[in-house]
Enzyme design. Structure first.
Site, PDB file in Angstrom:
ATOM      1  N   CYS A 100      33.795  44.767  24.309  1.00 22.10           N
ATOM      2  CA  CYS A 100      34.418  43.443  24.239  1.00 22.10           C
ATOM      3  C   CYS A 100      35.919  43.653  24.099  1.00 22.10           C
ATOM      4  O   CYS A 100      36.382  44.279  23.154  1.00 22.10           O
ATOM      5  CB  CYS A 100      33.867  42.686  23.032  1.00 22.10           C
ATOM      6  SG  CYS A 100      34.847  41.268  22.548  1.00 22.10           S
ATOM      7  N   CYS A 104      39.830  37.182  25.426  1.00 19.27           N
ATOM      8  CA  CYS A 104      39.351  35.962  26.092  1.00 19.27           C
ATOM      9  C   CYS A 104      39.275  34.759  25.154  1.00 19.27           C
ATOM     10  O   CYS A 104      39.429  33.625  25.603  1.00 19.27           O
ATOM     11  CB  CYS A 104      37.977  36.176  26.687  1.00 19.27           C
ATOM     12  SG  CYS A 104      37.673  37.832  27.232  1.00 19.27           S
ATOM     13  N   THR A 191      36.224  37.612  16.602  1.00 15.84           N
ATOM     14  CA  THR A 191      36.494  38.673  17.563  1.00 15.84           C
ATOM     15  C   THR A 191      37.997  38.879  17.729  1.00 15.84           C
ATOM     16  O   THR A 191      38.727  37.926  17.964  1.00 15.84           O
ATOM     17  CB  THR A 191      35.869  38.290  18.924  1.00 15.84           C
ATOM     18  OG1 THR A 191      34.462  38.181  18.757  1.00 15.84           O
ATOM     19  CG2 THR A 191      36.183  39.314  19.987  1.00 15.84           C
ATOM     20  N   GLU A 258      35.248  42.592  14.877  1.00 17.26           N
ATOM     21  CA  GLU A 258      35.068  41.271  14.278  1.00 17.26           C
ATOM     22  C   GLU A 258      35.496  41.324  12.819  1.00 17.26           C
ATOM     23  O   GLU A 258      35.404  42.380  12.193  1.00 17.26           O
ATOM     24  CB  GLU A 258      33.605  40.814  14.358  1.00 17.26           C
ATOM     25  CG  GLU A 258      33.262  40.000  15.594  1.00 17.26           C
ATOM     26  CD  GLU A 258      33.010  40.857  16.820  1.00 17.26           C
ATOM     27  OE1 GLU A 258      32.647  42.041  16.657  1.00 17.26           O
ATOM     28  OE2 GLU A 258      33.184  40.360  17.952  1.00 17.26           O
ATOM     29  N   HIS A 293      34.008  29.630  27.016  1.00 15.02           N
ATOM     30  CA  HIS A 293      33.581  30.956  26.555  1.00 15.02           C
ATOM     31  C   HIS A 293      32.195  31.315  27.100  1.00 15.02           C
ATOM     32  O   HIS A 293      31.879  32.484  27.276  1.00 15.02           O
ATOM     33  CB  HIS A 293      33.630  31.056  25.030  1.00 15.02           C
ATOM     34  CG  HIS A 293      33.920  32.456  24.567  1.00 15.02           C
ATOM     35  ND1 HIS A 293      35.013  33.168  25.002  1.00 15.02           N
ATOM     36  CD2 HIS A 293      33.236  33.300  23.756  1.00 15.02           C
ATOM     37  CE1 HIS A 293      34.990  34.387  24.470  1.00 15.02           C
ATOM     38  NE2 HIS A 293      33.918  34.489  23.713  1.00 15.02           N
ATOM     39  N   TYR A 297      31.219  34.797  29.543  1.00 17.37           N
ATOM     40  CA  TYR A 297      30.136  35.777  29.435  1.00 17.37           C
ATOM     41  C   TYR A 297      29.523  36.118  30.784  1.00 17.37           C
ATOM     42  O   TYR A 297      28.862  37.151  30.919  1.00 17.37           O
ATOM     43  CB  TYR A 297      29.054  35.268  28.467  1.00 17.37           C
ATOM     44  CG  TYR A 297      29.411  35.489  27.010  1.00 17.37           C
ATOM     45  CD1 TYR A 297      30.721  35.430  26.573  1.00 17.37           C
ATOM     46  CD2 TYR A 297      28.430  35.753  26.067  1.00 17.37           C
ATOM     47  CE1 TYR A 297      31.045  35.631  25.251  1.00 17.37           C
ATOM     48  CE2 TYR A 297      28.741  35.958  24.735  1.00 17.37           C
ATOM     49  CZ  TYR A 297      30.059  35.895  24.331  1.00 17.37           C
ATOM     50  OH  TYR A 297      30.372  36.107  23.019  1.00 17.37           O
ATOM     51  N   CYS A 300      32.389  39.132  31.468  1.00 18.23           N
ATOM     52  CA  CYS A 300      32.511  40.331  30.623  1.00 18.23           C
ATOM     53  C   CYS A 300      31.192  41.079  30.472  1.00 18.23           C
ATOM     54  O   CYS A 300      31.135  42.297  30.608  1.00 18.23           O
ATOM     55  CB  CYS A 300      33.094  39.972  29.258  1.00 18.23           C
ATOM     56  SG  CYS A 300      31.944  39.213  28.099  1.00 18.23           S
ATOM     57  N   GLU A 456      26.052  39.920  20.376  1.00 21.75           N
ATOM     58  CA  GLU A 456      27.038  38.929  20.807  1.00 21.75           C
ATOM     59  C   GLU A 456      26.521  38.141  22.005  1.00 21.75           C
ATOM     60  O   GLU A 456      26.857  36.973  22.179  1.00 21.75           O
ATOM     61  CB  GLU A 456      28.370  39.608  21.135  1.00 21.75           C
ATOM     62  CG  GLU A 456      29.472  38.578  21.275  1.00 21.75           C
ATOM     63  CD  GLU A 456      30.808  39.211  21.577  1.00 21.75           C
ATOM     64  OE1 GLU A 456      30.842  40.061  22.472  1.00 21.75           O
ATOM     65  OE2 GLU A 456      31.779  38.850  20.925  1.00 21.75           O
TER      66      GLU A 456
HETATM   67 FE1  SF4 Z   1      34.580  39.699  24.167  1.00 19.60          FE
HETATM   68 FE2  SF4 Z   1      33.335  38.805  26.332  1.00 19.60          FE
HETATM   69 FE3  SF4 Z   1      34.159  37.068  24.473  1.00 19.60          FE
HETATM   70 FE4  SF4 Z   1      35.894  38.377  26.055  1.00 19.60          FE
HETATM   71  S1  SF4 Z   1      34.351  36.866  26.695  1.00 19.60           S
HETATM   72  S2  SF4 Z   1      36.069  38.067  23.884  1.00 19.60           S
HETATM   73  S3  SF4 Z   1      34.930  40.360  26.269  1.00 19.60           S
HETATM   74  S4  SF4 Z   1      32.599  38.646  24.267  1.00 19.60           S
HETATM   75 FE    FE Z   2      32.512  36.677  22.312  1.00 17.54          FE
END
Ligand code: SF4
Ligand code: FE
Length: 491
Positions: A100, A104, A191, A258, A293, A297, A300, A456
């Site tokens: 991660c 983001c 995060t 985190e 968000h 996902y 990422c 996550e």
């Molecule tokens: Fe982490 Fe994915 Fe959230 Fe970006 S979108 S902060 S890589 S979990």
């Molecule tokens: Fe996240």
């Protein structure tokens, strides 16, 4: 000055006075701490790739505020093309870090704030949107990392914020002053909080009139007076503290992070406030941030999935069974699942639309479907990876054993000799390479990186039930009933 290098980013953290605690002690030099540094390296990649000409199109954008070239993580999406590039950028970073990369949440926060503050101002005549735009310009010009902080501790989940016995269990306005507000509370499992320059704080749920003091959103520097962080543990994290740690880490360079972020009476000047009591907009901000968000996902986790699939294929090769049809079929299944997630990320972006502010929003239904799939598919991908790898990924001796020259055999063979002999694979790769790929899979399936790839995937951007509520709301069952009635001839 718009784009920093990765090294400049890391240096910029050194001047911050961020208070970080771990194992019951304050960590003074958290930038170089072996348990924290991998997560900093990971964010640094968001800078590194932005300076690489081959990724310029994905990693950078033209600011709609200044016309300058900026890092895409500080950009307000201006089109569906921007939304798709965001997902592609996240897949790329997942591929390059297998972790991660944290930046983001801030990107999703500024985008959710952009449209929401515009609509609050329209209703109430406030100037939150102006505050946000000035803040954004500063962030873009200085290429800063912003953490988006939403999740409150929540205490008794059956009670609203104002009904909690301990009033601090949702972050709240404790005091209103002429020049700003004082806030108190905390944000959980944040995060990338330690290595962000700034935080954007948002409410965590829809609120009613009695929750006015909890309907608050603002920006503050991560080292604001009264603010501190208690670092979260990860599985196998202390392996990073071992001397010469390398192979046993699986992913030596990168990781996620985190922390519990505490606001112990923090003063927020008026110019950094984006919501202050407008409880009727709390739900909108939550829904939009979560939507962005959940789209994220679909990028990422897919990039990380690409690395997991690659590692599983390598493990099969090193084990000498890459030609087995069962193995090939498992890799096909993993790819199918991973690309399904990507399809959802791209779909909710392609179906995006402009908001009243001009910033672009994803299709909320499809973004929630995306994240709902993410609560399942990475688990199946990991299950198949473990199946292919074999139990060795959790039973291998340590790096120190493989490298030990302690003679223990009848003919003077060392511990290392025995490890290298008995853990040999296809005879082409070295035993060490086989160990490396197994440890990588261990790291991502149940070690430190499992935080980012597994749990996550379940709870990040909202737990599965949160998406099901949104799917119920957006799914238009009434409209679907009408379709059935029309065709079945029901009046
Ligand atoms: Fe982490 Fe994915 Fe959230 Fe970006 S979108 S902060 S890589 S979990
Ligand atoms: Fe996240």
């Amino acid at each position: 000055m718009a784009l920093k290098t990765g090294a400049e980013y890391i240096e910029s953290l050194r001047s911050m006075k961020t208070r970080v605690y771990m194992f019951g002690e304050q960590i003074e030099n958290w930038v170089d701490h072996p348990m924290i540094r991998p997560s900093i390296n990971c964010v640094a990649m968001t800078y590194e790739l932005a300076n690489d000409p081959q990724y310029e199109d994905l990693m950078t954008a033209e600011s709609h505020l200044t016309g300058h070239k900026i890092n895409r993580f500080a950009h307000i999406h201006q089109s569906t093309e921007d939304l798709k590039k965001k997902v592609k950028m996240q897949r790329l970073l997942g591929q390059k870090t297998a972790s991660c990369f944290q930046r983001c949440v801030g990107m999703d926060a500024i985008n959710a704030e952009y449209s929401t503050t515009y609509e609050i101002d329209q209703k109430y005549g406030t100037d939150y949107h102006g505050n946000l735009k000035r803040f954004l310009e500063y962030i873009q010009e200085n290429d800063l990392v912003v953490d988006g902080a939403m999740t409150d501790p929540k205490g008794n989940r059956g009670k609203a914020p104002h009904e909690q016995e301990d009033k601090d269990l949702y972050l709240r306005i404790k005091e209103r002053r002429e020049d700003g507000i004082v806030v108190r509370g905390a944000k959980c499992h944040q995060t990338g909080s330690v290595n962000s320059h700034w935080h954007i704080v948002m409410p965590t749920i829809s609120m009613g009139p009695d929750d006015k003091d909890y309907a608050v959103s603002f920006a503050c520097p991560s080292d604001a007076d009264g603010m501190f962080m208690i670092y979260g543990r990860q599985s196998c994290d202390t392996r990073k503290l071992e001397e010469g740690a390398d192979m046993d880490l699986g992913n030596k360079k990168f990781g996620g992070q985190e922390a519990l972020v505490v606001f112990d009476d923090v003063f927020i000047p008026n110019e950094y406030i984006f919501m202050c009591g407008e409880y009727d907009f709390a739900g909108m901000l939550v829904e939009r941030f979560a939507g962005y968000h959940r789209q994220s996902y679909g990028g990422c986790k897919v990039g990380v999935g690409d690395v997991v699939i690659g590692a599983a294929a390598l493990a099969a090769e090193y084990n000498g069974c890459e030609k087995a049809s069962a193995v090939k079929d498992k890799l096909i299944e993993m790819t199918h699942l991973n690309e399904t997630l990507y399809s959802c990320g791209i779909a909710c972006s392609s179906e995006g639309h402009p908001t009243a502010s001009g910033g672009y929003m994803i299709d909320l239904l499809l973004a929630n479907v995306c994240k709902q799939n993410v609560t399942r598919f990475p688990y199946e991908i990991v299950r198949l990876a473990e199946d292919i790898a074999g139990g060795i990924m959790v039973t291998m001796p340590s790096q120190k054993d493989f490298r030990s020259d302690l003679p223990v055999g009848r003919n003077g063979e060392t511990i290392g000799d025995f490890c290298n002999k008995f853990f040999v694979g296809n005879g082409i790769c070295s035993t060490e390479d086989r160990m490396r790929v197994m440890r990588f899979l261990e790291n991502i399936c149940l070690g430190a990186a499992a935080v980012g790839y597994r749990t996550e995937s379940m709870h990040g951007a909202g737990s599965p039930q949160a998406q099901r509520i949104m799917i119920a709301r957006q799914g238009n069952i009434q409209g679907k009933k009408q379709l059935a009635k029309d065709i079945a001839g029901i009046e």
